[in-house]
Design an enzyme around this catalytic site. Structure first.
Site, PDB file in Angstrom:
ATOM      1  N   HIS A 180      74.203  -2.913  43.668  1.00 22.82           N
ATOM      2  CA  HIS A 180      75.839  -3.035  43.487  1.00 22.82           C
ATOM      3  C   HIS A 180      76.334  -3.951  42.486  1.00 22.82           C
ATOM      4  CE1 HIS A 180      79.881  -3.082  44.622  1.00 22.82           C
ATOM      5  NE2 HIS A 180      79.910  -1.517  44.577  1.00 22.82           N
ATOM      6  N   CYS A 181      75.544  -5.149  42.309  1.00 21.03           N
ATOM      7  CA  CYS A 181      75.881  -6.042  41.554  1.00 21.03           C
ATOM      8  C   CYS A 181      75.804  -5.877  40.212  1.00 21.03           C
ATOM      9  CB  CYS A 181      75.354  -7.392  41.924  1.00 21.03           C
ATOM     10  SG  CYS A 181      75.434  -7.785  43.524  1.00 21.03           S
TER      11      CYS A 181
END
Length: 387
Positions: free
Chosen positions: A373-374
């Site tokens: 997600h980062c």
């Protein structure tokens, strides 16, 4: 591109949920020696594996600095050739490479946050200070990262709201697209972000720039998360009034009291529409993922940059996944956590039965300080407002 001195909320725009349709995904080719060891070779493989899964259902817009541009273009060309017929038929999507210099590769925190109204999409730029600036930031210089969001909005023709000097990262917010936004107190109230603002003032900024009606202030995130405990590593919306929460049943694990406190908070909350929050527990890996001597081979840390130590526990969580248009791209850690990986995939499949669950070995992203997600930032489906 225009810089609007009104706000998204005033103009009727809001941050959509991540599980809503995307136009595509922004990513950045890794190269920072203090984040990615051995010239980022292992990280490159992990990033490419994530991109290959994402492009099964949406395009990727890939930024790359001059030094690594040729490698990024070679990957994009290889993907174009490999999936030539599928791309022509709309069953696969391309990787579009563009040159952009950045300090690191965390697209979630550096790229714009997008807001929409009907079929129209606009961008929001926040101030970025490497997760805490001179107080507890992770590296000494972040000028290029801070410029990336505005540069991308200009490149793609998005009307851009400039929220600077308000400091915020994309990984520190999660929206349900229906008026509710989640954050963690540990992050947003940290002294390195906006110490001049009260909690109430920060909440008003979030409502103004995300079109939110209610902010859920989760108390804590993942143990030892060096971002001051971003929400995207501990809790994520999977539907209206429905979240997954990183969890452990082991009372001796230092994550246990953090997740328990968050669960107790959520059980007392309703969303912006007055609905009780459904919480699905998503267990963290059974075996803590820690830095090994081999992990430390090949890093080059700059002065003022956060370093790593053998035995250091990494903030491993399955919540740090990416919703693509057709799937959930889930981090997997392998080895002693193979069963944990399988369990997480099964839980996510039960929660999101309409999506394919695609685990990607992501330990080489985690050792850089984040996860799937980062390194991704979705662009909502819709028309960009041109200059």
């Amino acid at each position: 591109m225009e810089y609007n001195r009104t706000t998204p909320s005033a103009d009727g725009y809001y941050m959509p949920a991540e599980y809503e349709p995307h136009k595509g995904c922004i990513m950045i080719w890794p190269q920072r020696p203090g984040s990615w060891k051995k010239n980022a070779k292992d990280a490159e493989q992990a990033f490419c594996a994530v991109m290959e899964e994402i492009t099964k259902s949406e395009p990727v817009y890939l930024a790359a600095g001059k030094k690594v541009l040729a490698r990024a273009e070679a990957f994009a060309a290889q993907q174009k050739e490999k999936y030539r017929e599928a791309i022509a038929c709309g069953r696969h999507f391309p990787v579009t490479v563009f040159e952009a210099e950045t300090d690191d590769a965390w697209a979630r925190d550096m790229a714009p946050t997008f807001v929409k109204k009907g079929g129209s999409v606009r961008a929001v730029n926040w101030s970025f200070n490497a997760w805490g600036g001179t107080v507890d930031g992770l590296y000494a210089s972040w000028k290029l990262d801070d410029a990336f969001a505005l540069d991308f909005a200009k490149r793609e023709g998005y009307f851009c709201y400039d929220a600077a000097p308000f400091v915020l990262e994309g990984g520190s917010i999660h929206s349900d697209g229906e008026g509710t936004v989640m954050v963690t107190e540990a992050c947003l109230l940290s002294k390195g972000r906006n110490p001049q603002l009260s909690k109430e003032q920060i909440e008003e900024k979030l409502k103004a720039y995300l079109g939110a009606e209610k902010v859920l202030w989760l108390p804590r995130g993942i143990y030892l998360d060096e971002t001051n405990e971003h929400v995207d590593n501990v809790c994520a919306f999977v539907g209206p009034a429905e979240v997954v929460l990183a969890w452990t049943d082991d009372p001796k694990d230092p994550q246990y009291p953090l997740s328990l406190e968050t669960l107790q908070y959520l059980e007392l909350q309703t969303d912006a529409k007055g609905r009780k929050i459904i919480v699905h527990k998503l267990p963290i890996p059974d075996v803590p993922v820690c830095v090994t001597p081999e992990d430390l081979e090949g890093y080059v840390f700059e002065e003022g940059e956060d370093t790593r130590e053998v035995g250091e526990r990494l903030a491993a969580s399955y919540v740090n996944f990416y919703f693509s248009n057709g799937a959930v791209i889930m981090p997997a850690f392998g080895g002693k956590n193979a069963e944990s990986d399988q369990r997480a995939a099964e839980i996510l499949h039960s929660i999101c039965p309409q999506r394919e669950i695609l685990p990607v070995y992501a330990r080489d992203i985690l050792t850089g300080g984040g996860n799937i997600h980062c390194i991704t930032q979705q662009i909502p489906q819709g028309k960009a407002e041109k200059e």
